[in-house]
Design an enzyme around this catalytic site. Sequence first.
Site, mmCIF file in Angstrom:
data_model
loop_
_atom_site.group_PDB
_atom_site.id
_atom_site.type_symbol
_atom_site.label_atom_id
_atom_site.label_comp_id
_atom_site.label_asym_id
_atom_site.label_seq_id
_atom_site.Cartn_x
_atom_site.Cartn_y
_atom_site.Cartn_z
ATOM 1 C CB CYS A 98 0.340 2.094 4.015
ATOM 2 S SG CYS A 98 -1.317 1.411 3.838
ATOM 3 C CB CYS A 112 -0.907 -0.035 1.227
ATOM 4 S SG CYS A 112 -1.721 1.527 1.601
#
Length: 290
Positions: free
Chosen positions: A41, A38
């Site tokens: 993230c 991700c």
Amino acid sequence: MSQDTPYIFDATTLTFDQLVIQNSYLKPVLVDFWAEWCAPCKVLMPLLKQIAEDYQGELLLAKVDCDAEQDIVARFGIRSLPTVVLFKDGQPVDGFTGAQPESAIRALLEPHVQMPPPAAADPLVQAQELFAEGRIADAEAVLKALLGEDNSNAAALILYARCLAERGELLEAQTVLDAVKGDEHKAALAGARAQLTFLREAANLPDVADLKTRLAKDPQDDEAAHQLAIQQLSRQQYEAALEGLLRLFIRNRSYAEGLAHKTLLQVFDLLGNDHPLVTTYRRKLFAALY
């Protein structure tokens, strides 16, 4: 469990209840649900770490690797990453999904987390700043408290002596300077002694108005020029004093066996090597010498 600091840590299926749920009864716990694949993230995590560091333990940050901890993902119904949830008293109380700006995250935390008070300023630094601002009595009060705890603090003793000297307590200032041991603060000690010398000399000299009158009548009056510089130094008029001493040195460097040069060096001691006036007048003195 890997751990960044005592208040930033990984949480797993086995440790989640202890590290997040139980801890949240003591301090709010921010849980960052993330995954290696991700990209947002990876942008968000350093920001969350910095915010947690700023709270100095008043906020805990738990990181949950969603690829590894599918049971936690299912338990809290996490559908997109990153997801960040704030736990307090065992319950989720707020949160967000997706990368967010720092201001929005701090605004979310503000009602739930108390920012720690700023660290107390170093009393010696505080006293130095007060002295530099001319707030001698305030600086002296801070130094008295500091020396009450440690009367061997050489830097504090030297600055305290300078406060006493500024108030005209020259004998007491000398006594304090005589109590300073070691060579660690050699430059500061030389500066304080120079200050005492100038104040003592100024007390026995004609006043400024008389000296300026003498110089107006005779600009070559070397004695008046040097005495005026000493009076200016005793009043912390450093630039005017340095300029007068440099002119005297250029005009008559042998006056009183090189007194202008000696006094210039004492002023450099007084102000310290980092002072901009010292940088400027060292250069001018060097140019005059060579």
